[in-house]
Design a protein around this motif. Structure first.
Motif, PDB file in Angstrom:
ATOM      1  N   LEU A 299       0.833  -1.210   0.000  1.00 27.38           N
ATOM      2  CA  LEU A 299       0.000   0.000   0.000  1.00 27.38           C
ATOM      3  C   LEU A 299       0.861   1.250   0.000  1.00 27.38           C
ATOM      4  O   LEU A 299       0.630   2.192  -0.762  1.00 27.38           O
ATOM      5  CB  LEU A 299      -0.852   0.024   1.281  1.00 27.38           C
ATOM      6  N   PHE A 300       1.854   1.237   0.867  1.00 26.69           N
ATOM      7  CA  PHE A 300       2.696   2.421   0.984  1.00 26.69           C
ATOM      8  C   PHE A 300       3.466   2.683  -0.301  1.00 26.69           C
ATOM      9  O   PHE A 300       3.505   3.801  -0.800  1.00 26.69           O
ATOM     10  CB  PHE A 300       3.672   2.284   2.160  1.00 26.69           C
ATOM     11  N   ARG A 301       4.055   1.617  -0.848  1.00 25.37           N
ATOM     12  CA  ARG A 301       4.889   1.820  -2.035  1.00 25.37           C
ATOM     13  C   ARG A 301       4.057   2.255  -3.244  1.00 25.37           C
ATOM     14  O   ARG A 301       4.481   3.091  -4.034  1.00 25.37           O
ATOM     15  CB  ARG A 301       5.684   0.554  -2.363  1.00 25.37           C
ATOM     16  N   GLU A 302       2.858   1.666  -3.370  1.00 26.31           N
ATOM     17  CA  GLU A 302       2.000   2.068  -4.489  1.00 26.31           C
ATOM     18  C   GLU A 302       1.602   3.529  -4.352  1.00 26.31           C
ATOM     19  O   GLU A 302       1.684   4.296  -5.305  1.00 26.31           O
ATOM     20  CB  GLU A 302       0.761   1.169  -4.549  1.00 26.31           C
ATOM     21  N   GLY A 303       1.216   3.908  -3.134  1.00 22.78           N
ATOM     22  CA  GLY A 303       0.801   5.292  -2.904  1.00 22.78           C
ATOM     23  C   GLY A 303       1.954   6.254  -3.104  1.00 22.78           C
ATOM     24  O   GLY A 303       1.786   7.339  -3.681  1.00 22.78           O
ATOM     25  N   ALA A 304       3.133   5.864  -2.627  1.00 20.41           N
ATOM     26  CA  ALA A 304       4.294   6.749  -2.730  1.00 20.41           C
ATOM     27  C   ALA A 304       4.700   6.925  -4.191  1.00 20.41           C
ATOM     28  O   ALA A 304       5.033   8.023  -4.634  1.00 20.41           O
ATOM     29  CB  ALA A 304       5.457   6.187  -1.915  1.00 20.41           C
ATOM     30  N   ALA A 305       4.657   5.824  -4.941  1.00 17.43           N
ATOM     31  CA  ALA A 305       5.020   5.904  -6.361  1.00 17.43           C
ATOM     32  C   ALA A 305       4.031   6.798  -7.104  1.00 17.43           C
ATOM     33  O   ALA A 305       4.421   7.655  -7.890  1.00 17.43           O
ATOM     34  CB  ALA A 305       5.052   4.506  -6.975  1.00 17.43           C
ATOM     35  N   ALA A 306       2.742   6.615  -6.791  1.00 23.36           N
ATOM     36  CA  ALA A 306       1.720   7.436  -7.443  1.00 23.36           C
ATOM     37  C   ALA A 306       1.919   8.910  -7.113  1.00 23.36           C
ATOM     38  O   ALA A 306       1.656   9.786  -7.930  1.00 23.36           O
ATOM     39  CB  ALA A 306       0.333   6.972  -7.019  1.00 23.36           C
TER      40      ALA A 306
END
Ligand SMILES: *Cc1c(COP(=O)(O)O)cnc(C)c1O
Length: 384
Positions: A299-306
């Motif tokens: 969740l964190f990595r997807e959100g951060a990348a976005a």
């Protein structure tokens, strides 16, 4: 110049460089949050990756252990401080990780100091990953061996350090999961290379044990590598404190003769060794916790990348956000605190100059909304 002046000068220099460190009193009512000065924050800076510091069974075991064995060991393991709970836990660790022996230490720092001091002699060489933990590098530089550091996670750089041996032994030192970067060492390559030159490999898996590998057996198990010396610590995913070295029968006997921390220091409280057995069971049966942690990481990595954030490539609970300049990292951490998220800024000398960062750590105890709040806070704080 006198002690007083030396101390004052050192402090003045630290302040001038804006590197003056201070502790804050923080209060923890649960794993997700912490309170500082009566204000509550979401906690994204603990190493309690599975949330076991608050596990009801572990707490009950510690209480029960204290009732049964008292609160202190009463002596070093060589005198009368080595009890049944220590022995049982060492045996369980050795069986779990597939080694003949395990020896307990009161901390990872102590284990690294003790082992390196006991193993290395003049004419020996220590080749350490440039980013190895302070406890390893400090022990290495205090030892009579020659310390050389190789570029982070680059076996090619390590290969260049070996030369036709002119006597002495070689110890290669690395971490399983790096504490400030969250990336993993290429253990297969490092071990093969080390063995080729008749050296031994020491892997400090403080951040991998409990988190990665089948049943949480850590980085070495996951990569199918058995280093001659494996250090695991219990202050992170296990939720308590303490450490152990896993090694051969003879190496354990050797350390019991020559590792001074084992001989001249009070053994771990038996109640703690007892509680650690319960923590070990929780880790072994912790697939649900590890799945929850992995979900939070995703969740964190997807959100951060976005959101276009400069997070380092890490698939572990340690998710560093590279900032660069120290002051910028401190300001960002401050803005996140204003938004209710506690994240630690890590700066030199803990990390190389120009690579100040926020060291964001995730736990199985975080809920989806906690991760969303962190992402929003990062987005707002960055936009400011
Ligand atoms: C935390 C840590 C240590 C020290 O362990 P303690 O038990 O906290 O003393 C050693 N090595 C690494 C890589 C660590 O992250």
């Amino acid at each position: 110049m006198g002690w007083q002046q030396r101390i004052s000068l050192a402090l003045a220099e630290r302040r001038e460089k804006q590197q003056f460190r201070q502790r804050r009193v923080s209060q923890h009512d649960d794993v997700r949050t912490l309170c500082v000065n009566d204000r509550r924050y979401l906690n994204f800076s603990a190493n309690d990756y599975l949330g076991l510091s608050r596990d009801r069974n572990v707490i009950a075991a510690w209480q029960q252990g204290a009732e049964r064995y008292g609160v202190g060991a009463g002596g070093s393991g060589h005198v009368t401080g080595y009890g049944a709970p220590h022995q049982a836990f060492e045996q369980q660790l050795a069986d779990w990780l597939g080694y003949p022996r395990a020896l307990l230490f009161i901390s990872g720092f102590a284990a690294n100091q003790a082992i390196i001091a006991a193993m290395l002699q003049k004419n020996d060489r220590i080749f350490a990953d440039r980013l190895a933990h302070a406890s390893l590098l400090e022990a290495a530089s205090l030892s009579p061996a020659t310390l050389r550091r190789f570029a982070h996670n680059q076996p090619e750089a390590l290969a260049k350090l070996f030369s036709p041996a002119d006597g002495g032994e070689t110890l290669v030192v690395t971490e399983g999961v790096f504490s400030m970067d969250g990336d993993s060492a290429p253990l297969q390559e490092l071990h093969q290379l080390t063995a080729l030159h008749n050296g031994w490999l020491l892997v400090d898996d403080a951040h991998g044990i409990g988190v990665t590998g089948e049943q949480g057996r850590g980085s070495c198990w996951q990569q199918n590598v058995r280093p001659e010396l494996l250090i695991v610590t219990f202050g992170k995913a296990f939720g308590l404190s303490g450490a152990a070295v896993l090694c051969s029968e003879e190496t354990a006997d050797y350390l019991l003769q020559f590792a001074r921390h084992l001989i001249y220091s009070t053994a771990m409280p038996p109640a703690q060794a007892f509680a650690l057995q319960t923590a070990l069971r929780a880790v072994q049966q912790g697939d649900d916790l590890r799945a929850r942690l992995q979900k939070n990481i995703r969740l964190f990595r997807e959100g951060a990348a976005a959101g276009g954030l400069a997070i380092l490539p890490s698939s572990t609970a340690i998710q560093p956000l590279l900032v660069g300049e120290e002051q910028a990292a401190l300001r960002l951490a401050e803005r996140l605190r204003e938004r209710g998220c506690w994240v630690t800024a890590i700066r030199p000398p803990t990390v190389p100059p120009g690579t100040a960062r926020l060291r964001i750590t995730l736990s199985a105890a975080h809920q989806e909304e906690d991760i969303q709040r962190l992402l929003e806070a990062l987005h707002d704080a960055n936009g400011q």
